[in-house]
Design an enzyme around this catalytic site. Structure first.
Site, PDB file in Angstrom:
ATOM      1  N   HIS A   1      -2.593   7.032  -1.033  1.00 58.80           N
ATOM      2  CA  HIS A   1      -3.602   7.700  -0.199  1.00 58.80           C
ATOM      3  C   HIS A   1      -3.088   8.429   1.027  1.00 58.80           C
ATOM      4  CE1 HIS A   1      -6.506   4.388  -1.937  1.00 58.80           C
ATOM      5  NE2 HIS A   1      -6.007   5.197  -2.856  1.00 58.80           N
TER       6      HIS A   1
ATOM      7  N   HIS B   1       0.857  -1.201   0.000  1.00 60.47           N
ATOM      8  CA  HIS B   1       0.000   0.000   0.000  1.00 60.47           C
ATOM      9  C   HIS B   1       0.892   1.250   0.000  1.00 60.47           C
ATOM     10  CE1 HIS B   1      -3.159   2.762   0.597  1.00 60.47           C
ATOM     11  NE2 HIS B   1      -3.852   2.164   1.534  1.00 60.47           N
TER      12      HIS B   1
ATOM     13  N   TYR C   1      -0.728   7.388   3.251  1.00 61.32           N
ATOM     14  CA  TYR C   1      -0.207   6.574   4.363  1.00 61.32           C
ATOM     15  C   TYR C   1       1.327   6.517   4.267  1.00 61.32           C
ATOM     16  CZ  TYR C   1      -5.117   5.668   5.057  1.00 61.32           C
ATOM     17  OH  TYR C   1      -6.460   5.845   5.282  1.00 61.32           O
TER      18      TYR C   1
HETATM   19  C1  LIG Z   1     -14.911   1.552   2.821  1.00 57.25           C
HETATM   20  C2  LIG Z   1     -13.663   1.762   2.021  1.00 57.25           C
HETATM   21  C3  LIG Z   1     -12.446   1.350   2.526  1.00 57.25           C
HETATM   22  C4  LIG Z   1     -11.269   1.510   1.777  1.00 57.25           C
HETATM   23  N1  LIG Z   1     -10.084   1.022   2.276  1.00 57.25           N
HETATM   24  C5  LIG Z   1      -8.982   1.024   1.487  1.00 57.25           C
HETATM   25  C6  LIG Z   1      -7.802   0.342   1.896  1.00 57.25           C
HETATM   26  O1  LIG Z   1      -7.731  -0.311   2.952  1.00 57.25           O
HETATM   27  N2  LIG Z   1      -6.727   0.403   1.073  1.00 57.25           N
HETATM   28  C7  LIG Z   1      -6.748   1.092  -0.111  1.00 57.25           C
HETATM   29  O2  LIG Z   1      -5.744   1.131  -0.814  1.00 57.25           O
HETATM   30  N3  LIG Z   1      -7.875   1.711  -0.527  1.00 57.25           N
HETATM   31  C8  LIG Z   1      -8.990   1.667   0.219  1.00 57.25           C
HETATM   32  N4  LIG Z   1     -10.152   2.233  -0.246  1.00 57.25           N
HETATM   33  C9  LIG Z   1     -10.197   2.779  -1.613  1.00 57.25           C
HETATM   34  C10 LIG Z   1     -10.696   1.703  -2.608  1.00 57.25           C
HETATM   35  O3  LIG Z   1      -9.757   0.659  -2.749  1.00 57.25           O
HETATM   36  C11 LIG Z   1     -10.985   2.275  -3.988  1.00 57.25           C
HETATM   37  O4  LIG Z   1      -9.788   2.746  -4.547  1.00 57.25           O
HETATM   38  C12 LIG Z   1     -12.011   3.386  -3.954  1.00 57.25           C
HETATM   39  O5  LIG Z   1     -13.144   2.997  -3.181  1.00 57.25           O
HETATM   40  C13 LIG Z   1     -12.473   3.763  -5.357  1.00 57.25           C
HETATM   41  O6  LIG Z   1     -13.078   2.647  -5.966  1.00 57.25           O
HETATM   42  P1  LIG Z   1     -14.703   2.550  -6.098  1.00 57.25           P
HETATM   43  O7  LIG Z   1     -15.122   3.857  -6.664  1.00 57.25           O
HETATM   44  O8  LIG Z   1     -14.911   1.386  -7.035  1.00 57.25           O
HETATM   45  O9  LIG Z   1     -15.256   2.330  -4.736  1.00 57.25           O
HETATM   46  C14 LIG Z   1     -11.323   2.103   0.495  1.00 57.25           C
HETATM   47  C15 LIG Z   1     -12.559   2.529   0.008  1.00 57.25           C
HETATM   48  C16 LIG Z   1     -13.724   2.349   0.727  1.00 57.25           C
HETATM   49  C17 LIG Z   1     -15.038   2.769   0.122  1.00 57.25           C
END
Ligand SMILES: Cc1cc2nc3c(=O)[nH]c(=O)nc-3n(C[C@H](O)[C@H](O)[C@H](O)COP(=O)(O)O)c2cc1C
Length: 372
Positions: free
Chosen positions: A179, A176, A181
């Site tokens: 974002h 990871h 981190y």
């Molecule tokens: C509830 C939630 C938790 C997420 N947790 C992570 C995470 O642990 N690691 C990460 O890289 N992105 C995380 N994301 C981002 C998602 O991996 C993804 O990039 C983002 O939701 C956009 O995709 P979508 O529009 O299909 O939801 C999270 C998103 C959501 C909605």
């Protein structure tokens, strides 16, 4: 050009490879933190949550972020950890169930860095650490600027987690680096003010990430896939950018590819947006063009009914998903990660792969509340 359900199904159903792994189709479950693992142990409900999506045809699951074995890595006792006997036994069962359902799975290895606040679980005594002790948007340090020893410990923790992933039957790992981190805090000049070899220009800021990749690569088998996720945007700074030009992006991606990344996961919030002026390519498209590596795109696939309309609607004004299929067909990127739409509907992949697009359900944030 309007995509038909059968065109969507056909393009997404094609297998692909990441290093030694064959992924049965182009649909990836995006990593999503759910906080349903008390004590950091993924239980039977977590195993069935993932295996249900694998059984419904998701080709590759990237798990929620799971903490590496460093006391400062996290800020919740309910986020799964990727170290410790019980935690790894929980993950082994998740992998076994996903495989039994016909899927493939990689854990997303995570250290949150300066997003941690003092006193938080799972290890309340641990300090918040980062490249310069700076939170996103802050000008004054509130945490610990990592020493060489800290850096070596964290690099070692990623490598140990990757070794554990291979040992317990995972199909690869995702680091990871996105974002805002820890790894991204090094990549981004806004949080990395170091004056040693880990700070300065883009290549220097990439040194920590590249050392993690190299240590992971060295620890696992040569054919074990190592995926690197990165983003321009940060939590709490959606407009932040690591790279303003393709040249700047290349300066970051080249050392990562050289260190042993097998595939990049370019995290954007809306997959249809061009990343730089003068070309249509999104961030994943640029990543593939610059590195030649397999690439995963992501961002709002299947949300707001766009998916349904764009696939089935004759004369639909929505061109985003047509565009996605065109780009996939041109091999601009290789896989599509789906987040919220897959939370909403565990059967999402099955419906898409069978052309049953009229059965897709619109996303509702209530889906976040349970692990179904
Ligand atoms: C509830 C939630 C938790 C997420 N947790 C992570 C995470 O642990 N690691 C990460 O890289 N992105 C995380 N994301 C981002 C998602 O991996 C993804 O990039 C983002 O939701 C956009 O995709 P979508 O529009 O299909 O939801 C999270 C998103 C959501 C909605």
């Amino acid at each position: 050009m309007t995509a038909s359900p059968s065109r969507a199904a056909e393009i997404l159903a094609r297998p692909t490879t990441i290093n030694g792994l064959t992924v049965p189709n182009r649909i990836v479950m995006a990593p999503m933190t759910r906080m349903f693992s008390p004590g950091g142990i993924p239980g039977a409900d977590v195993a069935s949550y993932y295996s249900r999506r694998a059984a419904a045809g998701v080709g590759l699951i990237v798990t929620e972020g799971t903490y590496v074995g460093h006391d400062s890595a996290g800020n919740s006792g309910r986020v799964p950890r990727f170290h410790g006997e019980e935690q790894l036994a929980g993950w082994a069962k998740v992998a076994e169930d996903v495989h039994a359902a016909g899927g493939t799975i990689v854990p997303q290895l995570w250290h949150i860095g300066m997003v941690r606040e003092e006193g938080q679980n799972p290890f309340p005594e641990a300090p918040a650490v980062g490249p310069s002790g700076l939170r996103i948007g802050a000008t004054e340090a509130t945490g610990t600027a990592m020493t060489q020893r800290d850096l070596d410990d964290v690099i070692g923790a990623f490598a140990e987690a990757a070794a554990a992933a291979e040992r317990i039957g995972m199909d690869g790992v995702e680091i990871h680096g996105a974002h805002g981190y820890l790894v991204d805090q090094f990549l981004w000049a806004g949080t990395n003010r170091r004056t040693d070899a880990y700070g300065g220009d883009a290549v220097a800021r990439t040194k920590f990430a590249a050392e993690i990749v190299a240590a992971v690569r060295e620890t696992v088998s040569a054919d074990f896939p190592v995926i690197f996720r990165y983003s321009q945007w940060k939590q709490e700074a959606y407009d932040a950018r690591l790279a303003e030009t393709p040249e700047e992006l290349e300066a970051i991606l080249t050392p990562l590819a050289a260190a042993g990344v097998d595939a990049f996961h370019a995290s954007t919030r809306r997959y249809w947006l061009p990343e730089f002026d003068g070309a249509d390519l999104n961030l994943a498209g640029w990543t593939k063009k610059l590195t030649g590596k397999p690439t995963i795109t992501v961002g709002s696939v299947g949300l707001d009914g766009d998916f349904l309309n764009a696939f089935v609607g004759e004369g639909s004004p929505l061109k985003g998903l047509d565009d996605l299929l065109d780009r996939l067909e041109r091999d601009e990127f290789d896989m599509v990660a789906v987040g919220r739409a897959l939370l909403q509907d565990p059967e999402w992949a099955a419906k898409v792969l069978a052309g049953r697009l009229d059965e897709l359900k619109p996303y509702d944030a209530a889906a976040l509340q349970s692990l179904s």
